[in-house]
Design an enzyme around this catalytic site. Structure first.
Site, PDB file in Angstrom:
ATOM      1  CG  HIS C 101      43.487  36.456  43.455  1.00  0.00           C
ATOM      2  ND1 HIS C 101      43.513  37.713  44.017  1.00  0.00           N
ATOM      3  CD2 HIS C 101      43.971  35.618  44.399  1.00  0.00           C
ATOM      4  CE1 HIS C 101      44.003  37.627  45.244  1.00  0.00           C
ATOM      5  NE2 HIS C 101      44.300  36.377  45.505  1.00  0.00           N
ATOM      6  CG  ASP C 104      41.370  39.317  41.710  1.00  0.00           C
ATOM      7  OD1 ASP C 104      40.528  38.897  42.525  1.00  0.00           O
ATOM      8  OD2 ASP C 104      42.595  39.435  41.980  1.00  0.00           O
TER       9      ASP C 104
END
Lengths: 439, 439, 439, 439
Positions: C101, C104
């Protein structure tokens, strides 16, 4: 500190026709039913943790609540701000009781010594608050499941030092509960269970847990705590399997360790349904075993497989549960404790009031309906008649042990028995119940 | 009667490379592992009911199986034809044991007298069949749940005459089991439970059930039956809630009535999962409580909420279960009984063989892998080391009762305890298990 | 930064007899099966989030993992340390792909501008890492569910500004995925759903979601992204109900908005089971609808009602799934992505390796067995024969629309139809499958 | 034939204070609410099958009901006795509608010719009964799942002759429904699904099912049937997986075959919960997709994993459902059909009345409360305000397609968007709902 809930008034009873969201429609604390006030019957409590320690996070998202009592401050200052906010809330709500874990009210600190000192200081704060407000403590407990040290359990941990650490917290939490005149002490085995059988010795862990509970009982008697000891069943979550799975499992455990006269259960509605039972079932089971202690009054989501801890809204469900409790004599030490939390999207401070007002009204209304059921006595009369033959000769002789299997076989053949079944009348009984709820 | 399964040969072991659907790939009855043959370890049994009494109906559809042994005939003639078919099947399959309910093998008749006479006659037939074929009886039981008279339970019925009727059947079924040298007698509480709490007195029904079980125990000793008595847990179905919910619940019940040394459990895989447990959990729980008796070896459907009684196919699941059983000493009286039925669409006679051959191979393979795990001892070594500190001073003093809660609190503070948790190594252990299964 | 996993070697294939926990027993990346290497068939990916962003917390407990890459540092420094650790891990593991993501890999910052700048900088870092290590990006995605602003959804939010905010993140994440040569872009509707119907307009929210997806499709074509777009179904959690409930629901949604040729599904094993389906079912359904994109390869706990994201260990389950995928032509853009996390008690750094090694071996072994099944072709031959009559006149005339209901009724009566059902042979087929797995 | 229910009077409305179990407390057929009578709003129907064709058997037990209309007689005589009993019951109950399967009302006979003749004769009988009593037909359907020939499905069967057989029954049942002025025709895919994926071709079976439904639509238009066509979703049972899993799945299927304007859904409460949804969810989903047809009004058991078809008793649940239906314009052709059966222990004839009286009162009361909610409009006002921003420029421009993803990203950065979430007010809304129910 100034008021946290400055826009919210003290909640009063205004009756079912009121449209004021900040008023009770059904909970009229002093209304007398069957010789007790509503408050005395229901013994409702709000909790510290969900209301004042949780800030709206979930597994996939961060905090959504912005609370005035969680502003940066030293740990002890923050704990006191939180206590101010909590007691302001409890008082405005007009609830009788509250409940807490040790570390909800007091910072853990960096050592057991700090923990002990902090806790002692906060117990004094709480004592003062109780006196000031008239609030009472329904129960205290120790959180021995959140800290990483307890990741593999507290009493059932593979390391006896962790058992010892947990024992220390429970020792202090029991003493605090006694000091604050708490009426129960609760043990929730948040991580007393296993994550995988591959690394677990079930028998050993149960033995550890059994010894822990015996120590708790011994300590209760030693300090003269007159409240009740309660275990709170839950089938899973956070662990894959928790040893206090449900009421029947706890009963077997208590029997195994000779504790069935010393410890009762604190049944949570949402834990019941997660265990595959109806809430009503768990209450009725505990009553029938003589071990009903107290109730965590909340509601799960029938489609979700985890503990959602919602506010109870179902009068249909709580009427039956309250009826069952009244039938078995009503609460002694226990009460209805709201182990409930806001939905993560209910971010306003006053949502805390909406949740609790709805919950308290739900219970008050359920009480009224259950009282009607008790007074009318239709259900228990039906049940007694259904089993009436067990009071006759054959039935009572069987139960008193007069017959062997062979005697009965002879009796059956000699009397050419061919007994006919009788309608269980489930639909009619359901209509009778709805008659009490919706009249 | 001529052969029913004339197109099916006697099933033999041909090894894993065989493509013959009518041969065992893994079950080699006489192969010795850890000092016992496969047959002696597994003690597998086929059942009478699903295989010979059920004809493919379900709740929404009528019979799909057209069986030669259910052709129109007098009841007793039909019962004998069925016995011929059953023993032909058991023999060709090469299984060691079978099991039955009274009314699977013998017509109920129109009175208890007829029932008794029919049953006596059929016991003689079965005795002859056993001698002729070498088949043995793993367990017998009585069906006290199918007839309308038992719609509200047998021992827990509101009518003591129905209790008596059930007692009569159990009396005869126990005697028959003894006569046929059965190694266990099973009690399944098909309708010992409730449909609605509104018409049910839980305490009274449990008391009735307790007395019934005591009578069963007394009768066992009186007639000198040396087999084991077993209760089979199931959470629900047909009733909404069954009293023998799961192993932990049965244990509590046994303790309540002082029966925990007299009665063990017969665990069914599919009942375990319906109760919200893994099959492995139920087995491990029973072993840890010392009450594992026997196993109904089947498999449920993870997506369906009822008892599908499928043939076991998962070596992954049965390896762990068999490992657990071996670790606790292996079966004594019990064994793996196939409480399994064909899918309703598996209408051919030889489908009965496919189902059982697959099941027996699954168990044989699981046994081989479990034996490897026992011999390597990796898992139990890991577990022992995980709890090793409990053998040291602090741990053993705690368990022996040397410490009070306060002593431990002092110990913790004095030693400034700050114990660190240790990895539970679940993933590594799972890899180790797969190492045994897939090597 | 020095090595994080200094005690762990590069993982190599050593074969099934190896006892080295840090070696593959079955995954032999370059082994060729049916014309492709294992690596090409399986296209396995590790994820950024569970491995490098989550630190062992759960709903009832705080972080248990102490990771070197989460030591105090500026946000961007920390992000780079994390990238170092991540690529060290991916490389040592010998996996081909990874996935992430936006947040992340890159700090959100305090504004969209900071977010954009940070992300751009980190994309360069990742690009360099990919070049250095040969790792490839299986898919990128945007996290539009964790921040409080998304508490009521992203595209389905009641506030169009929040929709816009989410669109901005998706815009950047798609661009980043293209820049990094990602082979798919995934949309997971973490909070596209409702918490209560009382405050929700289903039709309106679906319309918003439909428009959002159309914009994503338009953007894909505009930037010339050649990867696949994937929606990841999940029934619930975090919300009470998610709109992308399961594959069939997503299909209906795609049809409603004319997107069924543009978007496929990314099926997660654990989401399948939470939706009440078998994993196999979801895969087979997507294949039959022509919308299988990629797979989140993990495993749930059959007894738990939430997403446990465990490492896949069941060869029995993955063989069938891999067979299904191979039968429909194998992965195109997709692959097996490990959306898996350690158990909270698996606190050691090397536990990350144990989890993934076991998972990769499970998939490699499943591939080998599925290839055998494909080659032997027994199952699909059986299935083709089962439906063979549909290739005859009556069957093909029906499907081509030659008959009306009335024509068929006439045909049936004229031919005095009384068709007989044929055994479905489920048990035999199950034995055949086990024959491939356990030979 | 004399009366079957001779001891039961015609059921009349007596008001909430009545203690007469054979009276309505809330259902006052002619009471007008929002311009329609209760009867016109609710359009309630009783069913033929559970009430007159099922005799109390379950999977583990035989019939417990001893019904006068199932006494030995020729098949056609028995069918007429059953019709007498059914219409006596419907009339005394004072319900407006009934519903049936072809073979509920008419014997199958030994050939399609007999089937056709019997059915034609019974349609005349029913027609006469309708005229005599004023009863109307809510819907007809064909049972193409009980006979062994349908064990592997009807339209989705591997054998086109079985498809043809089913088509024949549907042809006749549609014609009969038209002849009897039925207002809907229902298709329930009892066995349109699979038992194991191992023998199933999903795509092929869906194609068959699609063609079947197209033929049904064509036939409807051909015969000028003006009622609605309805598919009834159910996730499983009797099969392991049914293709009409839930409303969203059916919608995708209808879109795939271009049928979404021709066929609606008949939602059953108990099927909704078996599919993992709330009943309210399924209704709201169908309304939002514009495909709500009719409702099977019953209630499942939250703890049981099969279709229990209990009488609805929850005003809390039905108020929300009725509110949803009223909000979307109320029933057109559909109604509330009681697909309900007695508990197996409710063996008395008059239990049929208790079940239906309670159910009808539950729906009447729910209607009254839902009408209050509609009139007050509090909920929909709240919902409209919650989404109000979507009516402003940004929102409407997004939905009208004015923006690309990139445009929105620019907009967000240029406006430095940082939107704040707003409380979803779930608890407050739940209190508002309870305010309507319990005032």
């Amino acid at each position: 500190m100034s008021e946290c809930f400055e826009n919210v008034p003290f909640i009063k009873y205004e009756g079912p026709e009121s449209n004021n969201p900040f008023a009770f429609k059904h909970y009229d604390a002093d209304k007398v039913l069957m010789g007790k006030t509503m408050a005395e019957h229901l013994r409702m409590a709000a909790c510290y943790w969900h209301n004042f320690c949780w800030h709206g996070s979930d597994v996939f998202g961060t905090n959504t609540f912005d609370r005035p009592w969680s502003k940066p401050a030293s740990e002890m200052t923050a704990a006191k701000m939180k206590a101010d906010a909590a007691f302001e809330f409890f008082s405005k709500l007009g609830i009788s009781y509250y409940s807490f874990h040790d570390i909800d009210v007091s910072p853990e600190g960096n050592s057991l010594k700090e923990y002990t000192n902090n806790f002692a200081e906060m117990v004094d704060v709480l004592q003062a608050k109780q006196e000031e407000t008239g609030l009472k403590l329904l129960w205290g407990t120790a959180n021995v499941f959140s800290h990483p040290r307890f990741m593999s359990g507290a009493a059932s941990n593979p390391n006896p030092e962790i058992f010892t650490y947990a024992a220390t917290q429970v020792f202090h939490a029991m003493n605090a509960t006694k000091a604050l005149k708490g009426e129960n002490y609760v043990l929730w085995g948040g991580r007393e269970g296993y994550e995988t059988l591959l690394n677990t010795d079930l028998k050993r862990e149960r033995t550890q847990l059994g010894r822990f509970m015996q120590m708790v009982v011994e300590h209760k008697h030693k300090i003269g705590f007159t409240g009740a000891l309660l275990i709170e069943p839950k089938p899973a979550e956070p662990t894959k399997h928790q040893y206090d799975y449900d009421t029947a499992t706890v009963y077997g455990f208590l029997k195994e360790f000779g504790l069935e006269k010393e410890i009762k259960v604190n049944i949570e509605a949402n834990h019941a349904t997660l265990a595959g039972h109806s809430f009503h079932h768990e209450i009725a089971t505990a009553c029938s075993l003589g071990i009903l202690g107290s109730v965590d009054a909340n509601q799960g989501d029938a489609q979700l497989g985890w503990d959602t801890d919602q506010y109870p809204t179902s009068v249909e469900e709580y009427t039956l549960v309250t009826y069952e409790i009244l039938k078995s004599g009503g609460f002694q030490n226990g009460g209805y404790m709201f182990d409930t939390k806001l939905r993560r999207q209910s971010t306003e401070l006053d949502d805390l009031f909406h949740g609790h007002i709805g919950a308290m009204d739900t219970l008050a209304l359920s009480l009224e309906k259950a009282v009607k059921m008790i007074k009318a006595d239709t259900l228990s009369t039906f049940v007694d008649q259904r089993y009436a033959k067990w009071n006759d000769t054959l039935g009572s002789d069987i139960l008193s042990g007069k017959y062997s299997l062979q005697d009965l076989a002879n009796y059956a053949v000699n009397n050419n028995l061919d007994p006919k079944p009788v309608s269980g009348r489930q639909e009619m009984l359901e209509n009778i119940v709805n008659g009490y709820i919706y009249r």
